[in-house]
Design a protein around this motif. Structure first.
Motif, short mmCIF file in Angstrom:
data_model
loop_
_atom_site.label_atom_id
_atom_site.label_comp_id
_atom_site.label_asym_id
_atom_site.label_seq_id
_atom_site.Cartn_x
_atom_site.Cartn_y
_atom_site.Cartn_z
N LYS A 1 8.00 -3.79 8.05
CA LYS A 1 9.30 -3.07 7.66
C LYS A 1 9.08 -1.59 7.71
CE LYS A 1 11.72 -7.15 5.39
NZ LYS A 1 12.28 -7.48 4.15
N LYS A 2 10.21 -0.87 7.85
CA LYS A 2 9.90 0.62 7.73
C LYS A 2 9.69 0.86 6.15
CE LYS A 2 11.99 3.79 11.09
NZ LYS A 2 13.07 4.45 11.40
N PRO A 3 8.67 1.76 5.85
CA PRO A 3 8.26 1.89 4.43
C PRO A 3 9.54 3.12 4.04
CG PRO A 3 6.61 2.71 5.96
CD PRO A 3 7.55 2.29 6.88
N ARG A 4 9.40 3.16 2.61
CA ARG A 4 10.01 4.36 2.28
C ARG A 4 9.46 5.66 2.22
NH1 ARG A 4 9.89 4.23 -4.50
NH2 ARG A 4 7.87 3.56 -4.74
N ILE A 5 10.05 6.64 2.48
CA ILE A 5 9.11 7.86 2.73
C ILE A 5 9.44 8.90 1.44
CG2 ILE A 5 8.66 10.02 3.97
CD1 ILE A 5 9.36 8.31 6.32
N VAL A 6 8.64 9.26 0.32
CA VAL A 6 9.00 9.96 -0.45
C VAL A 6 8.62 11.46 -0.70
CG1 VAL A 6 8.61 10.01 -2.98
CG2 VAL A 6 8.72 7.76 -2.18
N ALA A 7 9.22 12.22 -1.09
CA ALA A 7 8.86 13.65 -0.98
C ALA A 7 9.73 14.16 -2.07
CB ALA A 7 9.28 14.34 0.31
N SER A 8 9.19 15.55 -2.50
CA SER A 8 10.03 16.38 -3.38
C SER A 8 11.14 16.75 -2.92
CB SER A 8 9.13 17.70 -3.80
OG SER A 8 8.82 18.56 -2.75
N LYS A 9 12.25 17.22 -3.70
CA LYS A 9 13.45 17.80 -3.14
C LYS A 9 12.95 19.18 -2.50
CE LYS A 9 17.82 19.24 -4.94
NZ LYS A 9 18.13 20.55 -4.57
N ALA A 10 12.03 19.77 -2.92
CA ALA A 10 11.59 21.00 -2.40
C ALA A 10 10.99 20.92 -0.77
CB ALA A 10 10.59 21.99 -3.26
N THR B 1 5.14 2.33 0.95
CA THR B 1 5.33 3.77 0.61
C THR B 1 4.45 4.66 1.34
OG1 THR B 1 6.38 2.91 -1.37
CG2 THR B 1 5.95 5.28 -1.21
N ILE B 2 5.32 5.80 1.79
CA ILE B 2 4.76 6.98 2.40
C ILE B 2 4.95 8.13 1.57
CG2 ILE B 2 4.47 8.64 4.18
CD1 ILE B 2 4.87 6.30 6.17
N VAL C 1 0.99 -1.26 0.16
CA VAL C 1 0.06 0.08 0.02
C VAL C 1 0.84 1.15 -0.18
CG1 VAL C 1 -1.87 1.49 1.05
CG2 VAL C 1 -2.01 -1.05 1.13
N MET C 2 0.42 2.21 -0.72
CA MET C 2 1.01 3.46 -0.74
C MET C 2 0.00 4.53 -0.22
SD MET C 2 2.27 5.95 -3.99
CE MET C 2 0.80 5.72 -4.58
N VAL C 3 0.53 5.29 0.71
CA VAL C 3 -0.40 6.23 1.48
C VAL C 3 0.30 7.58 1.19
CG1 VAL C 3 0.58 5.84 3.87
CG2 VAL C 3 -1.65 6.89 3.41
N PHE C 4 -0.59 8.68 1.13
CA PHE C 4 0.03 10.01 1.26
C PHE C 4 -0.25 10.56 2.61
CE2 PHE C 4 -0.71 9.82 -3.31
CZ PHE C 4 0.22 10.43 -3.82
N ASP C 5 0.81 11.22 3.04
CA ASP C 5 0.36 12.20 4.33
C ASP C 5 -0.32 11.68 5.55
OD1 ASP C 5 1.34 14.18 2.76
OD2 ASP C 5 -0.84 14.99 2.04
N PRO C 6 0.64 11.11 6.37
CA PRO C 6 0.17 10.39 7.75
C PRO C 6 -0.34 11.80 8.53
CG PRO C 6 2.14 9.52 7.07
CD PRO C 6 1.81 10.48 6.03
N LYS D 1 7.84 5.64 -9.29
CA LYS D 1 7.12 4.42 -9.64
C LYS D 1 6.81 3.74 -8.12
CE LYS D 1 6.80 1.75 -12.93
NZ LYS D 1 6.91 0.60 -14.01
N PHE D 2 5.28 3.30 -8.22
CA PHE D 2 4.84 2.55 -6.97
C PHE D 2 4.28 1.29 -7.99
CE2 PHE D 2 1.68 0.58 -4.29
CZ PHE D 2 2.33 0.36 -3.21
N GLU D 3 4.99 0.09 -7.64
CA GLU D 3 4.50 -1.12 -8.37
C GLU D 3 4.40 -0.87 -9.90
OE1 GLU D 3 1.56 -3.25 -6.44
OE2 GLU D 3 2.58 -3.33 -4.53
N ASN D 4 3.14 -0.73 -10.48
CA ASN D 4 3.07 -0.54 -11.65
C ASN D 4 2.46 0.89 -11.89
OD1 ASN D 4 0.44 -1.13 -10.69
ND2 ASN D 4 -0.52 -1.72 -12.55
N GLN D 5 2.32 1.59 -11.07
CA GLN D 5 1.70 2.91 -10.89
C GLN D 5 2.89 4.26 -11.24
OE1 GLN D 5 -1.32 4.77 -11.11
NE2 GLN D 5 -2.04 2.57 -11.74
N VAL D 6 2.51 5.00 -12.19
CA VAL D 6 3.74 6.07 -12.28
C VAL D 6 2.96 7.39 -11.58
CG1 VAL D 6 4.76 7.97 -13.87
CG2 VAL D 6 4.51 5.31 -14.70
N LEU D 7 3.80 7.93 -10.61
CA LEU D 7 3.27 9.26 -10.00
C LEU D 7 4.04 10.26 -10.36
CD1 LEU D 7 2.79 6.57 -7.87
CD2 LEU D 7 2.09 8.54 -6.56
#
Length: 368
Positions: free
Chosen positions: A166-175, A139-140, A112-117, A202-208
């Protein structure tokens, strides 16, 4: 008016509703004007709701896909009375709201990928996910650096650890990463960065896709995140769908760039919007906001002419700092009065419009 038991410590907004007709004008993506007659649509016999986009109100569902033209009914009360409100947008993507704050999650084949806890709400977000799937959260994604949207991350990670994950990866913009560092934030730092202002991952087969605003109204790292295959846009604090703009245009740091931000988002290919607050959004919600702002600008401009600044220059105040503040207050009240016949029945109008009018007035005062 129904009495509402509020389960959060956040202040509740008092709203009075009644039967009426409302006519609003808004432009579509081709900048043509449309007229819609909006009547009070009721989700139950006791509750009347007014939609600026002529929405049909339905009950939320974690299984039934919401349809174009539909909104979640009775949303204010549901947020006050339930742990969370969950709505399925697509086969894999879900919209969830907890005490007036919303986020998005995507259920893949492996995780599962989740935005914004969400701050103070991450436990309920996890419960909403677990209503749908037991797959691990892998993924967060941070939408932007404001704490009210991502400061639940530490608690969220602890809850995942308690599940044996396991700890998920945390993705964010460089900004966003740079902003968190600049303010010396206590929020867990991202582990993977996306190029600013345009980037993708990418998250699995999804492009963000990340679409950062060249000049952002809300805050300097504000962006729209597009789940390309799902046609879902996650852009918290861009606007509140199905409502007039929230206080200070959803807490924006300035008004100068806001309309262009809306127009930039309209150019993207998406069907559903999570604005972080308000209802499930579509492009017609952005068109309504652009039309509302046009009316607000006209009302503010007229008020500034009708109430000259010189009327508020009064040496008896003992400080010149009173002049501009009192003038802005008077202009915002007059502009709100002007808009009330057309928009006054809409959710939160009385609470948000004066502050929004002040932002518009200050922009007009500052840039001529």
């Amino acid at each position: 008016m129904n009495k509402i038991k509020v389960i959060s410590a956040i202040a509740a907004i008092t709203i009075a509703t009644g039967a009426a007709n409302l006519t609003v004008s808004y432009g579509d993506s081709s900048n043509q004007s449309k007229q819609m007659s909006v009547t009070g649509s009721n989700i139950d016999a006791n509750e009347k709701e007014f939609s600026p986009v002529g929405a049909k109100y339905v009950n939320p569902s974690s299984t039934r896909l919401i349809q174009s033209g539909e909104k979640i009914g009775n949303l204010f009360n549901l947020n006050a009375e339930q742990p969370y409100v969950l709505q399925r947008l697509t086969k894999n993507t879900y919209w969830v709201q907890v005490q007036y704050y919303g986020t998005t999650f995507y259920v893949g084949s492996k995780g599962v990928m989740v935005f914004d806890p969400l701050e103070y709400r991450s436990e309920q977000v996890l419960k909403a996910i677990r209503q749908v799937t037991k797959l691990p959260i892998t993924t967060i994604v941070y939408s932007h650096a404001h704490a009210d949207h991502i400061n639940g991350t530490s608690e969220f990670l602890k809850a995942l650890e308690a599940e044996g994950q396991k700890k998920p990866r945390i993705v964010a913009s460089k900004a966003t990463a740079e902003k968190l560092a600049y303010v010396d934030s206590k929020i867990p730092r991202p582990t993977e960065l996306v190029a600013w202002p345009k980037g993708k991952f990418k998250f699995e087969n999804q492009v963000l896709e990340l679409h950062g605003f060249d000049r952002a109204a809300h805050t300097d790292d504000h962006a729209a995140w597009l789940m390309k295959g799902e046609k879902v846009l996650h852009a918290p604090d861009l606007l509140n769908p199905d409502q007039p703009s929230f206080w200070n245009f959803a807490g924006s740091e300035n008004f100068v760039y806001l309309e262009q931000n809306y127009k930039d988002v309209l150019k993207l290919d998406w069907k559903w919007l999570n604005g972080g607050h308000g209802n499930v959004g579509e492009k017609k919600d952005i068109n309504f906001h652009l039309a509302f702002i046009a009316d607000l600008k006209k009302a503010v401009s007229d008020a500034m002419v009708a109430l000259p600044y010189g009327n508020y220059v009064d040496s008896s105040k003992g400080a010149h700092t009173a002049y501009l503040a009192e003038w802005m207050d008077a202009v915002s009240v007059k502009a709100t009065d002007t808009l009330r016949p057309k928009y006054g029945k809409l959710y939160g109008f009385e609470h948000s419009t004066p502050a929004n009018a002040k932002m518009v007035a200050f922009k007009m005062y500052s840039y001529q």
